[in-house]
Design a protein around this motif. Structure first.
Motif, PDB file in Angstrom:
ATOM      1  N   ASN A   7       0.809  -1.337  -0.102  1.00 55.51           N
ATOM      2  CA  ASN A   7       0.162  -0.166   0.025  1.00 55.51           C
ATOM      3  C   ASN A   7       0.777   1.241   0.060  1.00 55.51           C
ATOM      4  OD1 ASN A   7      -2.367  -1.343  -0.019  1.00 55.51           O
ATOM      5  ND2 ASN A   7      -2.637  -1.431   2.113  1.00 55.51           N
ATOM      6  N   ALA A   8       1.917   1.081   0.896  1.00 54.23           N
ATOM      7  CA  ALA A   8       2.820   2.418   0.889  1.00 54.23           C
ATOM      8  C   ALA A   8       3.439   2.523  -0.619  1.00 54.23           C
ATOM      9  CB  ALA A   8       3.792   2.381   1.785  1.00 54.23           C
ATOM     10  N   PHE A   9       3.841   1.593  -0.985  1.00 56.72           N
ATOM     11  CA  PHE A   9       4.497   1.522  -2.543  1.00 56.72           C
ATOM     12  C   PHE A   9       3.665   2.147  -3.601  1.00 56.72           C
ATOM     13  CE2 PHE A   9       5.751  -1.218  -6.428  1.00 56.72           C
ATOM     14  CZ  PHE A   9       6.945  -0.240  -6.771  1.00 56.72           C
ATOM     15  N   GLN A  10       2.507   1.562  -3.313  1.00 58.33           N
ATOM     16  CA  GLN A  10       1.362   2.343  -4.372  1.00 58.33           C
ATOM     17  C   GLN A  10       1.026   3.788  -4.207  1.00 58.33           C
ATOM     18  OE1 GLN A  10      -1.980  -0.418  -3.926  1.00 58.33           O
ATOM     19  NE2 GLN A  10      -0.888  -2.138  -5.377  1.00 58.33           N
ATOM     20  N   GLN A  11       1.076   4.238  -2.959  1.00 62.70           N
ATOM     21  CA  GLN A  11       0.714   5.739  -2.542  1.00 62.70           C
ATOM     22  C   GLN A  11       2.130   6.203  -2.918  1.00 62.70           C
ATOM     23  OE1 GLN A  11      -1.883   7.196  -1.382  1.00 62.70           O
ATOM     24  NE2 GLN A  11      -0.615   8.962  -1.914  1.00 62.70           N
ATOM     25  N   ALA A  12       3.233   5.784  -2.806  1.00 62.75           N
ATOM     26  CA  ALA A  12       4.612   6.485  -3.255  1.00 62.75           C
ATOM     27  C   ALA A  12       4.700   6.914  -4.695  1.00 62.75           C
ATOM     28  CB  ALA A  12       5.904   5.767  -2.881  1.00 62.75           C
ATOM     29  N   GLN A  13       4.030   5.932  -5.459  1.00 62.22           N
ATOM     30  CA  GLN A  13       3.923   6.054  -7.051  1.00 62.22           C
ATOM     31  C   GLN A  13       3.001   7.243  -7.229  1.00 62.22           C
ATOM     32  OE1 GLN A  13       2.840   2.157  -8.930  1.00 62.22           O
ATOM     33  NE2 GLN A  13       3.752   1.190  -7.222  1.00 62.22           N
ATOM     34  N   LYS A  14       2.023   7.433  -6.642  1.00 58.91           N
ATOM     35  CA  LYS A  14       1.014   8.665  -6.802  1.00 58.91           C
ATOM     36  C   LYS A  14       1.920   9.831  -6.365  1.00 58.91           C
ATOM     37  CE  LYS A  14      -3.140   5.856  -6.249  1.00 58.91           C
ATOM     38  NZ  LYS A  14      -4.048   5.440  -5.285  1.00 58.91           N
ATOM     39  N   ASP A  15       2.362   9.812  -5.219  1.00 60.77           N
ATOM     40  CA  ASP A  15       3.158  10.947  -4.708  1.00 60.77           C
ATOM     41  C   ASP A  15       4.210  11.438  -5.369  1.00 60.77           C
ATOM     42  OD1 ASP A  15       1.448  10.620  -2.552  1.00 60.77           O
ATOM     43  OD2 ASP A  15       3.179   9.532  -1.126  1.00 60.77           O
ATOM     44  N   VAL A  16       4.907  10.405  -6.151  1.00 56.90           N
ATOM     45  CA  VAL A  16       6.278  10.951  -7.031  1.00 56.90           C
ATOM     46  C   VAL A  16       5.603  11.648  -8.047  1.00 56.90           C
ATOM     47  CG1 VAL A  16       6.538   9.081  -8.378  1.00 56.90           C
ATOM     48  CG2 VAL A  16       8.385   9.978  -7.766  1.00 56.90           C
ATOM     49  N   GLN A  17       4.538  11.652  -8.566  1.00 57.15           N
ATOM     50  CA  GLN A  17       3.761  12.381  -9.794  1.00 57.15           C
ATOM     51  C   GLN A  17       3.559  13.679  -9.174  1.00 57.15           C
ATOM     52  OE1 GLN A  17       3.797  11.146 -12.573  1.00 57.15           O
ATOM     53  NE2 GLN A  17       4.512   9.170 -11.904  1.00 57.15           N
ATOM     54  N   THR A  18       3.597  13.902  -8.096  1.00 59.19           N
ATOM     55  CA  THR A  18       3.093  15.268  -7.412  1.00 59.19           C
ATOM     56  C   THR A  18       4.220  16.206  -6.842  1.00 59.19           C
ATOM     57  OG1 THR A  18       2.562  14.618  -5.434  1.00 59.19           O
ATOM     58  CG2 THR A  18       0.691  14.627  -6.986  1.00 59.19           C
ATOM     59  N   LEU A  19       5.245  15.769  -7.074  1.00 62.51           N
ATOM     60  CA  LEU A  19       6.573  16.248  -6.513  1.00 62.51           C
ATOM     61  C   LEU A  19       6.706  17.616  -7.053  1.00 62.51           C
ATOM     62  CD1 LEU A  19       9.341  13.535  -6.606  1.00 62.51           C
ATOM     63  CD2 LEU A  19       8.118  14.526  -4.504  1.00 62.51           C
ATOM     64  N   VAL A  20       7.151  18.781  -6.250  1.00 61.30           N
ATOM     65  CA  VAL A  20       6.955  19.883  -6.501  1.00 61.30           C
ATOM     66  C   VAL A  20       8.290  20.212  -7.425  1.00 61.30           C
ATOM     67  CG1 VAL A  20       7.660  22.438  -5.772  1.00 61.30           C
ATOM     68  CG2 VAL A  20       5.982  21.024  -4.351  1.00 61.30           C
ATOM     69  N   LYS A  21       9.480  19.751  -7.034  1.00 57.30           N
ATOM     70  CA  LYS A  21      10.785  19.914  -7.946  1.00 57.30           C
ATOM     71  C   LYS A  21      11.068  18.573  -8.297  1.00 57.30           C
ATOM     72  CE  LYS A  21      15.405  21.002  -7.279  1.00 57.30           C
ATOM     73  NZ  LYS A  21      16.644  21.063  -6.337  1.00 57.30           N
ATOM     74  N   LYS A  22      11.292  18.482 -10.009  1.00 59.77           N
ATOM     75  CA  LYS A  22      11.672  17.259 -10.442  1.00 59.77           C
ATOM     76  C   LYS A  22      13.102  16.824 -10.080  1.00 59.77           C
ATOM     77  CE  LYS A  22      12.109  14.972 -14.969  1.00 59.77           C
ATOM     78  NZ  LYS A  22      12.415  15.021 -16.347  1.00 59.77           N
ATOM     79  N   PRO A  23      13.182  15.538  -9.679  1.00 57.26           N
ATOM     80  CA  PRO A  23      14.554  15.079  -9.219  1.00 57.26           C
ATOM     81  C   PRO A  23      15.635  14.873 -10.492  1.00 57.26           C
ATOM     82  CG  PRO A  23      12.682  13.362  -8.620  1.00 57.26           C
ATOM     83  CD  PRO A  23      12.059  14.607  -9.576  1.00 57.26           C
ATOM     84  N   GLY A  24      16.769  15.176 -10.186  1.00 55.12           N
ATOM     85  CA  GLY A  24      17.794  15.146 -11.192  1.00 55.12           C
ATOM     86  C   GLY A  24      17.941  13.644 -11.971  1.00 55.12           C
ATOM     87  N   ASN A  25      18.544  13.543 -12.797  1.00 54.40           N
ATOM     88  CA  ASN A  25      18.808  12.185 -13.635  1.00 54.40           C
ATOM     89  C   ASN A  25      19.260  10.889 -12.814  1.00 54.40           C
ATOM     90  OD1 ASN A  25      17.837  13.260 -16.137  1.00 54.40           O
ATOM     91  ND2 ASN A  25      19.689  13.806 -16.933  1.00 54.40           N
ATOM     92  N   GLU A  79      10.775   5.256   0.927  1.00 53.13           N
ATOM     93  CA  GLU A  79      11.863   6.029   1.680  1.00 53.13           C
ATOM     94  C   GLU A  79      12.312   7.352   0.893  1.00 53.13           C
ATOM     95  OE1 GLU A  79      14.876   3.519   3.659  1.00 53.13           O
ATOM     96  OE2 GLU A  79      12.892   2.529   4.461  1.00 53.13           O
ATOM     97  N   LEU A  80      12.579   6.681  -0.264  1.00 53.51           N
ATOM     98  CA  LEU A  80      13.270   7.986  -1.217  1.00 53.51           C
ATOM     99  C   LEU A  80      12.247   8.672  -1.713  1.00 53.51           C
ATOM    100  CD1 LEU A  80      15.572   9.020  -3.154  1.00 53.51           C
ATOM    101  CD2 LEU A  80      15.158   7.019  -4.777  1.00 53.51           C
ATOM    102  N   VAL A  81      11.337   8.514  -1.873  1.00 55.99           N
ATOM    103  CA  VAL A  81       9.916   9.420  -2.381  1.00 55.99           C
ATOM    104  C   VAL A  81       9.622  10.302  -1.006  1.00 55.99           C
ATOM    105  CG1 VAL A  81       7.367   9.746  -3.088  1.00 55.99           C
ATOM    106  CG2 VAL A  81       8.800   8.090  -4.094  1.00 55.99           C
ATOM    107  N   LYS A  82       9.582   9.701  -0.053  1.00 53.34           N
ATOM    108  CA  LYS A  82       9.535  10.489   1.428  1.00 53.34           C
ATOM    109  C   LYS A  82      10.354  11.569   1.554  1.00 53.34           C
ATOM    110  CE  LYS A  82       6.510   7.451   4.009  1.00 53.34           C
ATOM    111  NZ  LYS A  82       6.421   6.570   5.216  1.00 53.34           N
ATOM    112  N   SER A  83      11.464  11.518   1.024  1.00 57.91           N
ATOM    113  CA  SER A  83      12.833  12.135   1.157  1.00 57.91           C
ATOM    114  C   SER A  83      12.800  13.280   0.300  1.00 57.91           C
ATOM    115  CB  SER A  83      14.133  11.472   1.188  1.00 57.91           C
ATOM    116  OG  SER A  83      14.669  11.244   0.029  1.00 57.91           O
ATOM    117  N   LEU A  84      12.220  12.755  -0.992  1.00 62.27           N
ATOM    118  CA  LEU A  84      12.208  13.832  -2.037  1.00 62.27           C
ATOM    119  C   LEU A  84      10.940  14.738  -1.776  1.00 62.27           C
ATOM    120  CD1 LEU A  84      12.466  11.691  -5.161  1.00 62.27           C
ATOM    121  CD2 LEU A  84      14.096  13.350  -4.360  1.00 62.27           C
TER     122      LEU A  84
END
Length: 88
Positions: A7-25, A79-84
């Motif tokens: 469930n956390a993995f699925q939520q993180a997939q959604k959360d990564v789409q709404t990041l304010v700043k796009k991560p580097g390559n 964890e990576l999405v949360k840190s972003l």
């Protein structure tokens, strides 16, 4: 694999789409690799070649996680999405 992790993995997939700043390559490749390992397991044997540099980089990042369990990959992805999200 616990449903809590899934469930956390699925939520993180959604959360990564709404990041304010796009991560580097580098971070984008890590996200891709963890996502693929967490959802599909080890990379296949067909590495893109020729001039598909992006495909080859994605494959190499994913292949570097060979042997990591899906649950561990999902946890690291979350964890990576949360840190972003926290601006990390």
């Amino acid at each position: 694999m616990t449903s809590e992790t899934q469930n956390a993995f699925q939520q993180a997939q959604k959360d990564v789409q709404t990041l304010v700043k796009k991560p580097g390559n580098d971070v984008m490749l890590k996200l891709y690799a963890l996502y693929k390992q967490g959802s599909a397991g080890d990379a296949g044997t067909e590495r893109p070649g020729g001039f598909d540099f992006v495909g080859a980089a994605k494959y190499d990042a994913w292949d570097a996680l060979r042997g990591k369990s899906a649950e561990d990959a999902q946890r690291e992805y979350v964890e990576l999405v949360k840190s972003l999200q926290a601006g990390g």
